[in-house]
Design an enzyme around this catalytic site. Structure first.
Site, short mmCIF file in Angstrom:
data_model
loop_
_atom_site.label_atom_id
_atom_site.label_comp_id
_atom_site.label_asym_id
_atom_site.label_seq_id
_atom_site.Cartn_x
_atom_site.Cartn_y
_atom_site.Cartn_z
N CYS A 160 -22.82 56.40 -64.06
CA CYS A 160 -21.64 57.44 -64.14
C CYS A 160 -22.15 58.69 -64.13
CB CYS A 160 -20.04 56.82 -64.75
SG CYS A 160 -18.79 58.04 -63.71
N CYS A 354 -15.70 61.21 -54.46
CA CYS A 354 -15.70 62.42 -55.97
C CYS A 354 -15.41 63.34 -55.91
CB CYS A 354 -17.34 61.75 -55.75
SG CYS A 354 -17.29 62.95 -57.67
#
Length: 423
Positions: A160, A354
């Site tokens: 991440c 994102c």
């Protein structure tokens, strides 16, 4: 009465509970098992860590909101899952039987894999949880009284990367506003083979885009990097070449540091044979269902998926918010099919979206699907991304209070962009 238990009360678990109720109607009993009584909007944690948000701004108690949808809540947490008995043992010793289990626990944070890593007994801060972000804010306030070098980055095996990029950019913006940036050398340390990789490989010109942003902000970087140890005020980093062979050792001084750890599965799910891979992530088929236990489904960060590509230093594949929501929809549709005696057919699209905030601007990345070759891939920078991230925070908190996991305008706007939840 059919009983469905959702293990986890984060973004994936709460969304799954609401969508199951919406998809299945009032028929089955649904229970959410959480760690404590609160939901936290994890993407806002970088803002909490610099004081731009308070924990109360990004958290909410969940029991009352779930109850409005006739969903029960247990806040004791899970001690272990017993899949052969279709049972969960709670931390207070009680047990909870289920007909279907949806595992959405999120990860265990593997700070213990590197000496000195983490906020609990280590020397690095974290933004993985809101309590960690609150601790990071306390440390940042002390840092502001005596500024010096900052190191931000990710540990080997991390998956991440977006929050690490965000935090570096947000720190830069905050320090500029405080007229302290000139006193703070900043280094970004990552196992990625290049800046902008993000565990996804190239997403548009993400490499050029993120390198440009770092250069403009005077953020130095070390890629193909293994953090090997952290001591008080000092980080040891081994840099390797493209073949994974040792290239250079760095000893980086710091006054403040935030490092994202690698993830593993949580201890509670590691009991059943065939449930997890060696790292503790839940094994699933293309319908989000565990092959060994077909009444167990899983979604979110806790599922086992391979990396997008092999890299000299191990990196994992990220599970972004929309990707998790696509898994949620597939799980709900497949449990509905199973209850009707029909085969599971729904597959999550795993489209990756994102929004990375940079303080006053931001970067948007879209990869459809997550794994190449892709139908769509692009990356763009603009102030609109920062505004979109702020709006998304408010919007998602509203969804968690209303129980409507896909408002009509979201459904049709994303569809116009070619972004769908299931195949």
């Amino acid at each position: 009465m059919t009983h469905i238990v959702v293990l986890g009360a984060g973004i994936g678990g709460m969304s799954a509970a609401y969508e199951l109720r919406g998809t299945l109607g009032s028929g089955p009993d649904i229970t959410v098992v959480g760690e404590g009584d609160r939901f936290s909007f994890t993407p806002s944690n970088p803002w909490v860590a610099v004081g731009w948000r308070k924990p109360a701004d990004v958290e909410m108690p969940v029991a009352a909101y779930l109850a409005k949808k006739k969903i029960a809540f247990e806040g004791a947490g899970a001690e272990k899952v017993e899949p052969d008995a279709n049972r969960i043992v709670l931390r207070d010793g009680r047990t909870l039987d289920y007909d279907y289990l949806v595992i959405a626990t999120g990860p265990r944070l593997a700070f213990d894999e590197i000496p000195g890593l983490g906020p609990d007994g280590g020397f690095t801060q974290s933004i993985c949880t809101t309590p960690h972000a609150s601790t990071a804010w306390e440390a940042y306030q002390a840092f502001l009284q005596d500024p010096g070098p900052i190191v931000v980055g990710a540990a080997p095996g991390a998956s991440c990367f977006g929050p690490a990029y965000e935090f570096a950019m947000i720190l830069d913006r905050d320090l500029r506003k405080r007229k302290l940036r000139d006193k703070v050398p900043m280094t970004y340390v990552t196992p990625e083979p290049y800046i902008g990789h993000m565990g996804l490989g190239d997403v548009g010109d993400s490499k050029g885009l993120m390198e440009t942003e770092f250069r403009q902000r005077h953020v130095h970087w070390i890629t193909n990097a293994k953090i090997t140890a952290v001591r008080d005020g000092e980080m040891e980093v081994a840099e390797v070449d493209e073949d994974g062979q040792p290239k250079k050792t760095h000893v980086l001084p710091f006054k403040y540091t935030m490092v994202l750890p690698a993830f593993t599965g949580v201890p509670a799910v590691r009991q059943g044979e065939g449930l997890c891979n060696p790292r503790g992530f839940i094994l699933i088929d293309k319908h989000q269902r565990n092959p060994a236990y077909p009444n167990i489904y899983s979604l979110g960060v806790c599922v086992a998926i391979p990396p997008v590509e092999a890299t000299p230093v191990p990196t994992g594949a990220p599970k972004t918010g929309f990707m998790i929501e696509s898994m949620v929809t597939a799980v709900a549709q497949n449990i509905r099919a199973d209850l009707k005696g029909e085969p599971a057919t729904a597959e999550a699209t795993w489209n990756a979206i994102c929004l990375a905030d940079m303080g006053d601007t931001g970067a948007a990345f879209v990869a459809l699907p997550q794994f190449p070759p892709r139908n769509v891939t692009w990356a763009k920078v603009g102030k609109w991304v920062h505004l979109a991230k702020v709006a998304f925070e408010k919007y998602f908190m509203m969804k968690m209070k209303s129980g409507n996991t896909e408002p009509i305008y979201e459904k049709y706007v994303l569809k116009l962009l070619g972004i769908t939840r299931t195949r």
